[in-house]
Scaffold this motif. Structure first.
Motif, PDB file in Angstrom:
ATOM      1  N   LYS A  22       0.901  -1.160   0.033  1.00  0.00           N
ATOM      2  CA  LYS A  22      -0.023  -0.022   0.082  1.00  0.00           C
ATOM      3  C   LYS A  22       0.849   1.293   0.088  1.00  0.00           C
ATOM      4  O   LYS A  22       0.569   2.364  -0.015  1.00  0.00           O
ATOM      5  CB  LYS A  22      -0.736  -0.067   1.417  1.00  0.00           C
ATOM      6  N   PRO A  24       2.692   2.781  -2.128  1.00  0.00           N
ATOM      7  CA  PRO A  24       2.653   3.913  -3.085  1.00  0.00           C
ATOM      8  C   PRO A  24       1.308   4.588  -2.732  1.00  0.00           C
ATOM      9  O   PRO A  24       1.521   6.233  -2.727  1.00  0.00           O
ATOM     10  CB  PRO A  24       2.321   2.911  -4.567  1.00  0.00           C
ATOM     11  N   GLU A  25       0.276   4.320  -2.620  1.00  0.00           N
ATOM     12  CA  GLU A  25      -0.758   5.158  -2.290  1.00  0.00           C
ATOM     13  C   GLU A  25      -0.574   5.996  -1.153  1.00  0.00           C
ATOM     14  O   GLU A  25      -0.861   7.206  -1.134  1.00  0.00           O
ATOM     15  CB  GLU A  25      -2.136   4.276  -2.054  1.00  0.00           C
ATOM     16  N   VAL A  26      -0.080   5.322   0.202  1.00  0.00           N
ATOM     17  CA  VAL A  26       0.221   6.289   1.444  1.00  0.00           C
ATOM     18  C   VAL A  26       1.163   7.048   1.085  1.00  0.00           C
ATOM     19  O   VAL A  26       0.890   8.261   1.353  1.00  0.00           O
ATOM     20  CB  VAL A  26       0.342   5.341   2.371  1.00  0.00           C
ATOM     21  N   ASN A  28       2.207   8.738  -1.646  1.00  0.00           N
ATOM     22  CA  ASN A  28       2.058   9.744  -2.746  1.00  0.00           C
ATOM     23  C   ASN A  28       1.028  10.473  -1.976  1.00  0.00           C
ATOM     24  O   ASN A  28       0.903  11.760  -2.456  1.00  0.00           O
ATOM     25  CB  ASN A  28       1.521   8.931  -3.825  1.00  0.00           C
ATOM     26  N   ASP A  29      -0.096  10.151  -1.176  1.00  0.00           N
ATOM     27  CA  ASP A  29      -0.906  10.923  -0.544  1.00  0.00           C
ATOM     28  C   ASP A  29       0.019  11.977   0.286  1.00  0.00           C
ATOM     29  O   ASP A  29      -0.346  13.225   0.383  1.00  0.00           O
ATOM     30  CB  ASP A  29      -2.083  10.337   0.373  1.00  0.00           C
ATOM     31  N   ARG A  32       1.736  14.350  -1.658  1.00  0.00           N
ATOM     32  CA  ARG A  32       0.769  15.641  -2.283  1.00  0.00           C
ATOM     33  C   ARG A  32       0.423  16.601  -1.085  1.00  0.00           C
ATOM     34  O   ARG A  32       0.346  17.719  -1.322  1.00  0.00           O
ATOM     35  CB  ARG A  32      -0.443  14.932  -2.791  1.00  0.00           C
ATOM     36  N   SER A 226      -2.779  -5.451   5.206  1.00  0.00           N
ATOM     37  CA  SER A 226      -3.678  -5.590   3.784  1.00  0.00           C
ATOM     38  C   SER A 226      -3.916  -7.060   3.655  1.00  0.00           C
ATOM     39  O   SER A 226      -2.933  -7.785   3.460  1.00  0.00           O
ATOM     40  CB  SER A 226      -3.086  -5.052   2.672  1.00  0.00           C
TER      41      SER A 226
ATOM     42  N   VAL B   3      -3.065   6.971 -10.683  1.00  0.00           N
ATOM     43  CA  VAL B   3      -3.016   6.407  -9.501  1.00  0.00           C
ATOM     44  C   VAL B   3      -1.870   5.168  -9.230  1.00  0.00           C
ATOM     45  O   VAL B   3      -1.987   4.135 -10.047  1.00  0.00           O
ATOM     46  CB  VAL B   3      -4.630   5.925  -8.879  1.00  0.00           C
ATOM     47  N   THR B   5      -0.239   1.746  -7.636  1.00  0.00           N
ATOM     48  CA  THR B   5      -0.541   1.014  -6.759  1.00  0.00           C
ATOM     49  C   THR B   5       0.561  -0.218  -6.636  1.00  0.00           C
ATOM     50  O   THR B   5       1.714   0.112  -7.501  1.00  0.00           O
ATOM     51  CB  THR B   5      -1.893   0.227  -6.852  1.00  0.00           C
ATOM     52  N   THR B   8       1.251  -1.646 -10.151  1.00  0.00           N
ATOM     53  CA  THR B   8       1.608  -0.695 -11.306  1.00  0.00           C
ATOM     54  C   THR B   8       3.114  -0.997 -12.073  1.00  0.00           C
ATOM     55  O   THR B   8       4.130  -1.193 -11.185  1.00  0.00           O
ATOM     56  CB  THR B   8       1.814   0.648 -10.977  1.00  0.00           C
ATOM     57  N   ASP B  37      -1.744   0.145 -16.872  1.00  0.00           N
ATOM     58  CA  ASP B  37      -1.455   0.358 -15.357  1.00  0.00           C
ATOM     59  C   ASP B  37       0.043   0.426 -15.448  1.00  0.00           C
ATOM     60  O   ASP B  37       0.588  -0.430 -14.981  1.00  0.00           O
ATOM     61  CB  ASP B  37      -2.121  -0.573 -14.209  1.00  0.00           C
TER      62      ASP B  37
END
Lengths: 263, 263
Positions: A22, A24-26, A28-29, A32, A226, B3, B5, B8, B37
């Protein structure tokens, strides 16, 4: 919106496989939210290719650093130039910062994150009797951190017993005052039982341990992040035990990791 | 919206420095438009670190491949497992595909892209008298492609003369029928003059060559893509010559590169 240019810095999450990560999502948030021109990608590198990969990161100039996940947390240790005290003690690393000189500095924040996540949920481990199931990278990190946070007695369970014994010896040597031994789910009375194995990540995994010997109210904690709710947590809830999500560890360690990698 | 993940796939643009590269924007648009992706990032690796970096990509399992820009296009050649015919002839590579086995296959599409970009602008190089200024990776690629596209005579100019001579010899040997020699901007009459040096990328760069000897209408073409309009193109326009942007090369080669890396 994430726009990547030639000036964008890079942070990696290195694992094998990486489908479940997870980070990348975490991250990248996080980048940002903080207005940082950086991007996180997952890198799938098998154990036999890890050394060459880590070596290459020394010359990767727009690289901030990288996180490590299964199965690389311990294997990466001899490949780094420097370790922070926690990583040195546990011989495991989950975060590497790349200095501008190319030097790689490893840190370990799973344990701190786990303890902080417990505290954030109002569950101070001080004085608790604890069982940690799993003596790999995450298990070592969590066990050390719980011992240092004042757990009164600790048991370590692991499929391979020598590995459990090694962790028991290491804790006994480095954290005086805690009673620590090899144990198993049925062999004692615990306030907190931690799943620090990877069982629960995949849908058809067995439960990492049986719950029938636990007293009502016992905290059953996951290191698996996850899925967020594992079969173990569902079963713990059903039995009147107190489930504690792996997600809490991740949330609590984000700030610490961000500070370590300098963002 | 992009996005990223754990699933990707990754494509890299490897250069030194990378501030100027446009590949992340261009490829990320392409991936988005095609519903793939995958994400492109820039990787800044100095020449002394290139070999270790390329070696590491062999074990990077979610890597599609990578593009190469200044100064790596020729240095990468001995580090690859296989070259396509154009790369083999020119001994330069701008695109590498990573096969699932880890094998790295190099291709060179600058030259094809340049010629296709000329044709797209209605300027077929067949029968033209051409001067290519710069005999590095891009210069070699463009010179070979122009020779193969039917330029009638070619001159190669380069700061280091032996390098120009080597390119002249290589073209003479591989593409029969074209008249080719070492030259300079003042030494002949040209229909097309190509800047294949990196001069023009930075604001305070000198012009790569003087334009006073050129006849009105001569096509003055850039291989520099960023900035899109260089001082050379501005000056060419001012003098009644025909400017041709480096951007045309990039646009024309996108489809070819995408097919090569298998997206």
């Amino acid at each position: 919106m994430l726009v990547i240019t030639g000036k964008t810095m890079v942070y990696l999450c290195v694992g094998h496989p990486t489908d479940h990560v997870k980070a990348p999502e975490v991250f990248n948030d996080l980048f940002r939210d903080r207005g940082i021109d950086a991007v996180t990608i997952a890198v799938d590198v098998a154990p036999e290719d890890l050394a060459a990969f880590v070596e290459a990161t020394k010359g990767w100039r727009n690289l901030i650093g990288f996180g490590l996940t299964i199965p690389h947390k311990e294997a990466v240790v001899p490949l780094l130039d420097e370790l922070d005290p926690t990583a040195q003690r546990t011989r495991a690393v989950n975060t590497v910062r790349r200095l501008p000189s190319g030097r790689l500095v490893g840190g370990l924040f799973d344990g701190l994150g786990f303890v902080q996540g417990l505290r954030d949920a109002g569950r101070d481990p001080r004085g608790m009797s604890v069982l940690v199931v799993g003596a790999g990278g995450v298990g070592r990190a969590i066990a050390f951190a719980l011992a240092e946070a004042g757990a009164s007695s600790m048991a370590i369970a692991n499929r391979s017993r020598p590995r459990a014994e090694r962790l028991v010896d290491d804790i006994a040597q480095i954290v005086p005052g805690v009673s620590v031994d090899v144990g198993s789910i049925g062999s004692g009375r615990y306030d907190l039982v931690v799943n620090a194995t990877s069982l629960g990540m995949h849908e058809d995994d067995d439960l990492p341990f049986a719950l029938d010997s636990l007293a009502p109210g016992t905290v059953v904690a996951e290191a698996v992040m996850s899925p967020e709710v594992t079969a173990l947590l569902v079963e713990a809830e059903r039995r009147g035990l107190t489930p504690h999500r792996g997600r809490a560890m991740r949330d609590a360690q984000m700030d610490v990791v961000a500070r370590f990698i300098g963002v």
